[in-house]
Design a protein around this motif. Structure first.
Motif, short mmCIF file in Angstrom:
data_model
loop_
_atom_site.label_atom_id
_atom_site.label_comp_id
_atom_site.label_asym_id
_atom_site.label_seq_id
_atom_site.Cartn_x
_atom_site.Cartn_y
_atom_site.Cartn_z
N ALA A 218 0.79 -1.23 0.00
CA ALA A 218 0.00 0.00 0.00
C ALA A 218 0.83 1.28 0.00
N ALA B 48 -4.57 -9.84 1.65
CA ALA B 48 -5.39 -8.67 1.37
C ALA B 48 -4.90 -7.45 2.14
N PHE B 49 -5.23 -6.27 1.63
CA PHE B 49 -4.91 -5.04 2.33
C PHE B 49 -5.74 -4.94 3.61
N ASP C 105 -8.12 -2.85 6.26
CA ASP C 105 -9.19 -1.88 6.01
C ASP C 105 -8.63 -0.46 5.93
N ASP D 299 -5.55 0.49 5.02
CA ASP D 299 -4.84 0.70 3.75
C ASP D 299 -5.82 0.81 2.58
N THR D 300 -6.85 -0.03 2.60
CA THR D 300 -7.85 0.03 1.53
C THR D 300 -8.52 1.39 1.47
N GLN D 301 -8.91 1.93 2.62
CA GLN D 301 -9.56 3.24 2.67
C GLN D 301 -8.62 4.34 2.19
N GLU E 215 -8.39 4.00 -1.65
CA GLU E 215 -9.64 4.41 -2.30
C GLU E 215 -9.84 5.91 -2.22
N VAL F 45 -9.62 -0.86 -5.56
CA VAL F 45 -8.76 -1.72 -4.75
C VAL F 45 -9.32 -3.13 -4.77
N SER F 46 -8.52 -4.09 -5.16
CA SER F 46 -8.95 -5.48 -5.17
C SER F 46 -9.02 -6.00 -3.74
N SER F 47 -10.09 -6.73 -3.45
CA SER F 47 -10.24 -7.29 -2.10
C SER F 47 -9.41 -8.55 -1.91
#
Length: 298
Positions: free
Chosen positions: A150, A175-176, A178, A180-182, A185, A191-193
């Motif tokens: 990330a 997976a990233f 939460d 890092d995903t936020q 995004e 962002v791939s889950s």
């Protein structure tokens, strides 16, 4: 005994040999035939050579260098280096012979260790890349994938966001979070889950597969993996190293060992965070190292 032995015939080594030859310094240039951009079809961001095939660039350089009687080129690698700047250095070659010189330039470059994604190595340099300066423009307004961690992905997004089209970021192995995903995004990317499982050539693009999805993009940029010294000489000689894993040099390519110089992706000054993968900068570093040798011999 040569004035200088240049180990490595990428942009740094070729320019160093040219500069030494023009100053009538007896020079041996060693070309192992291994290059970091050996799989690359076109090099970019090099004024006067933008878009030229690297193999063509190397061939032209060798023709130019051949015009200088003081430079000898051998298609051999080096195995070891011993000696000092006082008595001279002896370099053992891959054919079992040895050669001697007053100075040595390390220009063997680095090797890229890619993340463990099936198919990625096969696409490296043709549809999978690392440097936005080298390959970003060729993906203008096209969808791309970014594969990797990330924080480094955010850096690539910052550089590529104004150039490319849609960006999808794929984690590797797990997976990233939460958080890092936020964060990703929030930069306007997908962002791939699920982590990327494999990549493969697809028409003019790349098919990226995860356990629960697949997507076709124009190309991949890698925000994971690492690079390492291609040759063992830095470790064998005990030259000072930087946190980046690169050889520490001064403005004229001098290492911590008198008489040993370094140029190209394998070295940089301590004032920089790391080496920049650039044909132009590698060649400039080779010229500076050659000037440093000429000054020291004079």
């Amino acid at each position: 005994m040569y004035d200088a032995i240049v180990i490595g015939a990428g942009p740094a080594g070729l320019q160093a040999a040219l500069t030494l030859g023009r100053m009538h310094r007896s020079t041996l240039l060693l070309d192992s035939g291994e290059y970091r951009n050996g799989t690359v079809l076109h090099m970019h961001n090099m004024v006067g050579e933008d878009g030229a095939p690297p193999a063509e660039f190397r061939a032209t350089a060798r023709v130019e260098i051949a015009a200088y009687a003081d430079v000898e080129i051998r298609d051999l690698g080096a195995e070891s280096i011993v000696g000092t700047d006082v008595d001279g250095f002896q370099v053992a070659l891959s054919d079992g012979s040895t050669v001697d010189a007053h100075r040595v330039i390390l220009a063997t470059g680095v090797a890229d260790d890619l993340p463990p994604v099936a198919g990625l190595q096969d696409l490296w340099g043709t549809r999978a890349f690392m440097c936005p300066f080298c390959d970003g423009h060729e993906h203008a307004d096209k969808p791309i994938g970014i594969v990797g961690a990330a924080p480094r992905a955010e850096h690539l997004i910052g550089l590529l966001g104004r150039i490319v089209g849609d960006i999808t970021v794929f984690p590797v192995e797990e997976a990233f979070s939460d958080e890092d995903t936020q964060a990703l995004e929030a930069k306007g990317v997908h962002v791939s889950s699920a982590p990327v499982v494999s990549v493969e050539k697809e028409a003019d693009g790349v098919r990226i597969r995860t356990d629960d999805d697949e997507r076709v993009v124009a190309g991949i940029f890698v925000a994971a993996g690492s690079m390492r010294q291609r040759a063992p000489f830095a470790a064998d000689l005990g030259v000072a190293m930087l946190e980046s894993g690169s050889i520490e040099i001064d403005d004229f390519g001098r290492t911590s060992i008198p008489g040993i110089f370094a140029a190209g992706d394998l070295a940089h000054r301590a004032s920089l965070p790391g080496p920049m993968a650039s044909v132009l900068l590698a060649a400039a570093a080779g010229q500076l190292a050659a000037v440093g040798i000429i000054q020291s011999l004079a």
